[in-house]
Design a protein around this motif. Structure first.
Motif, short mmCIF file in Angstrom:
data_model
loop_
_atom_site.label_atom_id
_atom_site.label_comp_id
_atom_site.label_asym_id
_atom_site.label_seq_id
_atom_site.Cartn_x
_atom_site.Cartn_y
_atom_site.Cartn_z
N UNK A 1 0.82 -1.19 0.00
CA UNK A 1 0.00 0.00 0.00
C UNK A 1 0.86 1.25 0.00
N UNK A 2 0.47 2.24 -0.74
CA UNK A 2 1.30 3.41 -0.95
C UNK A 2 0.87 4.58 -0.07
N UNK A 3 1.34 4.62 1.14
CA UNK A 3 0.96 5.75 1.99
C UNK A 3 1.72 6.99 1.51
N UNK A 4 0.98 8.08 1.27
CA UNK A 4 1.66 9.29 0.79
C UNK A 4 2.46 9.95 1.90
N UNK A 5 1.85 9.97 3.11
CA UNK A 5 2.55 10.60 4.23
C UNK A 5 3.16 9.52 5.09
N UNK A 6 4.35 9.80 5.56
CA UNK A 6 5.00 8.83 6.43
C UNK A 6 4.61 9.16 7.86
N UNK A 7 4.26 8.14 8.62
CA UNK A 7 3.91 8.36 10.01
C UNK A 7 5.17 8.66 10.80
N UNK A 8 5.22 9.77 11.47
CA UNK A 8 6.39 10.10 12.28
C UNK A 8 5.94 10.81 13.53
N UNK A 9 5.96 10.11 14.63
CA UNK A 9 5.72 10.82 15.88
C UNK A 9 7.05 11.12 16.51
N UNK A 10 7.30 12.41 16.62
CA UNK A 10 8.51 12.79 17.33
C UNK A 10 8.06 13.49 18.61
N UNK A 11 8.09 12.72 19.70
CA UNK A 11 7.56 13.26 20.94
C UNK A 11 8.34 14.47 21.43
N UNK A 339 -3.83 10.76 2.93
CA UNK A 339 -3.19 12.07 3.06
C UNK A 339 -3.27 12.63 4.47
N UNK A 340 -3.99 11.94 5.37
CA UNK A 340 -4.03 12.45 6.74
C UNK A 340 -2.63 12.45 7.32
N UNK A 341 -2.32 13.47 8.10
CA UNK A 341 -1.04 13.50 8.80
C UNK A 341 -1.30 12.98 10.21
N UNK A 342 -0.68 11.85 10.50
CA UNK A 342 -1.05 11.10 11.70
C UNK A 342 -0.01 11.32 12.79
N UNK A 343 -0.47 11.55 14.00
CA UNK A 343 0.47 11.68 15.10
C UNK A 343 -0.15 12.39 16.28
N UNK A 344 0.69 12.88 17.16
CA UNK A 344 0.20 13.50 18.40
C UNK A 344 -0.60 14.76 18.08
N UNK A 345 -1.74 14.88 18.73
CA UNK A 345 -2.63 16.01 18.48
C UNK A 345 -2.06 17.36 18.85
N UNK A 388 4.71 3.56 19.82
CA UNK A 388 4.00 4.06 20.99
C UNK A 388 2.72 4.74 20.53
N UNK A 389 1.69 4.61 21.33
CA UNK A 389 0.41 5.22 20.97
C UNK A 389 -0.45 4.23 20.23
N UNK A 390 -1.77 4.46 20.33
CA UNK A 390 -2.73 3.47 19.83
C UNK A 390 -3.22 3.85 18.43
N UNK A 391 -2.28 4.00 17.51
CA UNK A 391 -2.62 4.48 16.17
C UNK A 391 -3.03 3.35 15.23
N UNK A 392 -4.08 3.61 14.48
CA UNK A 392 -4.50 2.68 13.42
C UNK A 392 -4.71 3.51 12.16
N UNK A 393 -4.16 3.03 11.05
CA UNK A 393 -4.29 3.79 9.80
C UNK A 393 -5.75 3.86 9.35
N UNK A 394 -6.15 4.97 8.77
CA UNK A 394 -7.49 5.04 8.17
C UNK A 394 -7.64 3.89 7.18
N UNK A 395 -8.73 3.17 7.32
CA UNK A 395 -8.89 1.90 6.60
C UNK A 395 -10.17 1.91 5.77
N UNK A 396 -10.05 1.42 4.54
CA UNK A 396 -11.24 1.35 3.68
C UNK A 396 -11.42 -0.08 3.18
N UNK A 397 -12.61 -0.60 3.38
CA UNK A 397 -13.00 -1.86 2.76
C UNK A 397 -13.96 -1.57 1.62
N UNK A 398 -13.74 -2.23 0.48
CA UNK A 398 -14.64 -2.07 -0.66
C UNK A 398 -15.42 -3.37 -0.87
#
Ligand code: NDP
Length: 508
Positions: A1-11, A339-345, A388-398
């Motif tokens: 799967x081609x995620x456009x944004x890389x998940x990076x949490x830098x606390x 395209x969501x940018x995922x990480x600490x709010x 760390x953290x309870x992250x789950x990627x946005x998921x789509x089922x078709x």
């Protein structure tokens, strides 16, 4: 799967203000009869940041004895000074509380992000756009709650020599039990109509997210609202929650949470037949017709599902798209999901946070596995992210089928279940849209005014939006059909469950 944004949490990028740090570190007790007191058990509940899994604070674990004390305080306040305060003054007090929230907006927003994991922009929007406006909206109702005069002559009275009038009286002591997905707003959503109508409250926040409710308690304590009008007992559902719902001196329970617990609350209410309002789960349809404006429908469908990481009873988690535009819509929603940018709010550029807990992440991941086992096509996501953290990627089922469990059960996470429809009549589409035990929300996307309104009428839900999803405003009544709940919140209707009508007849 081609995620456009890389998940990076830098606390290291996260900075917590001194004011918030100092509040988190303080000794969090229970607010009973205007005073902060320790729970009778002396036990504490740790509270974690779901984005880092670090402990933020610990709060008291209230139990039966604490609930008894809080209910007694609320009962005493109901008939004490509070009952003699004019409706104008009740309105002033609610407005004062709104002012105080505005004055502490930055601190409250930061704490809501830390406690719940939501992105900062969402915390700010929900507190300013919903919390403050809800208080002001219900403040303005306080002076407009009144009964009727009824032109009858009961008991054989001569016409003109009798009058019957009704009074709207506060229902009494309200037990408010709230969830973790939008903690401060749910606290305000219960407290605002309760105080506007002259009720008193015992609030039990969710064990996972008690922080902003406790801060709100401090504001209430200083606001001039008399002691005992709002009591806050943090604790577990199984102890503090159960004690409140079974309590014979509680007149009403206002609950938001799962359908499963909602049913337990109905059972618990039998003892004294307390009144119950329930705002429960949803599995809400988003129906996109071929003439829809896709520039709006695609981001609308993505936001409908992924808002608050899908931990939202109004989330549009079932996407029905006409076959002619199915692929472009799926492609567009997929692009947005990736395209969501995922990480600490607290990092302002992040627009997608963690799930609330490990339990919730496991629950969501088990549904994602189930969807694959059931034969749905995984379009994107489907994985946890980060150490760390309870992250789950946005998921789509078709190509989800209506009889799959992922299409029927509330997942309460970022999982969209999409399926195409053909040129069926509107009743058939509505039958598919209504094919769950829930009936909370839904949306219809089309340029055709007839289809829009017909479909809105056919969807069995407390709220249907056309060319938008989950329109929320303090003035718009909100609540569920079927197993999504009992009663309505928000708007004028949201006052009714906090009132009882007394009819008084006079013969001259
Ligand atoms: P719950 O329904 O368990 O919790 C909601 C509130 O009820 C919390 O304050 C909880 O306390 C309290 N509670 C739990 N059990 C009892 C009880 N027996 N008597 C009285 N109060 C009780 O939701 P969860 O947090 O467990 O989430 C589970 C699922 O519920 C989610 O996956 C989602 O499907 C649904 N949900 C729906 C929400 C909505 O907005 N409609 C909101 C949250 C969840 P505590 O948390 O302290 O134990």
């Amino acid at each position: 799967m081609n995620q456009k944004k890389v998940f990076m949490t830098n606390n290291k990028q996260i900075s917590i203000s001194e004011e918030v740090k100092s509040f988190l570190k303080s000794d969090h007790q229970l607010l009973i009869d205007g005073k902060w007191v320790s729970s009778s058990s002396g036990e504490k509940i740790p509270v974690f940041d779901p984005a880092t899994e670090e402990q933020l604070a610990e709060v008291d674990s209230g139990n039966q004895a604490d609930i008894d004390a809080a209910v007694a305080a609320a009962r005493k306040a109901l008939t004490g000074e509070w009952s003699r305060i004019t409706s104008h003054d009740r309105a002033q007090l609610l407005n004062k509380l709104a002012d105080d929230i505005e004055a502490n907006f930055a601190v409250l927003s930061e704490m809501e992000v830390l406690d719940n994991g939501m992105p900062m922009a969402l915390a700010q929007y929900s507190i300013a756009g919903h919390g403050v406006t809800l208080l002001r909206y219900y403040a303005s109702w306080a002076t407009k709650i009144h009964g009727d005069t009824i032109p009858v002559s009961p008991g054989g009275a001569v016409n003109g020599e009798s009058i019957t009038y009704t009074r709207k009286e506060p229902i009494g002591v309200v037990g408010a039990i709230i969830p973790w997905n939008s903690p401060l707003i749910f606290a305000i959503l219960k407290i605002a109509p309760a105080l506007a109508t002259g009720c008193t409250v015992v609030l039990k926040p969710a064990e996972l997210t008690p922080i902003t409710a406790l801060y709100l308690g401090g504001l209430i304590q200083k606001s001039g609202i008399p002691k005992g009008v709002v009591n806050i007992v943090t604790g577990y559902g199984e102890t503090a929650g159960t004690a409140l719902t079974h309590h014979d001196d509680v007149d009403k329970i206002a609950f938001t949470g799962s359908t499963e617990v909602g049913k337990k609350i109905v059972e618990a209410s039998v003892g004294n037949l307390k009144k119950v309002t329930l705002e429960l789960g949803g599995k809400n349809p988003v129906v996109v017709f071929p003439d829809a404006d896709l520039e709006k429908a695609i981001p609308g469908a993505a936001r409908a599902c992924f808002f608050l990481q899908g931990q939202n009873c109004m989330a549009g988690t079932r996407l029905f798209v006409h076959q002619d535009i199915y692929q472009p819509v799926i492609d567009g929603v997929k692009e947005m999901a990736e395209a969501f940018t995922i990480g600490h709010g607290l990092i302002p550029t992040n627009d997608f946070g963690p799930l609330i807990s490990e339990t919730q992440r496991e629950r969501v991941m088990s549904y994602i596995q189930l969807g694959q086992d059931e034969g749905a096509e995984l379009v994107t996501g489907g994985e946890t992210i980060g150490d760390k953290g309870f992250f789950v990627k946005p998921t789509i089922f078709s190509n989800v089928k209506g009889d799959m469990k992922i299409a029927k059960e509330e997942i309460f996470g970022p999982v969209l279940c999409a399926q195409p429809f053909e040129n069926e009549d509107l009743e058939t589409i509505a039958h598919q849209a209504n094919d769950t035990s829930y009936g909370l929300s839904g949306s219809v996307w089309t340029q055709d005014i007839s289809i829009a309104h017909k479909m809105a009428m056919l969807i069995d839900a407390g709220q249907v939006s056309i060319n938008c999803h989950a329109a929320v405003d303090p003035a718009i009544p909100f609540g569920g059909n079927k197993q999504s709940g009992w009663g309505r919140e928000f708007g004028k209707e949201g006052l009714e469950p906090y009132l009882k009508t007394k009819a008084t007849s006079v013969v001259f």
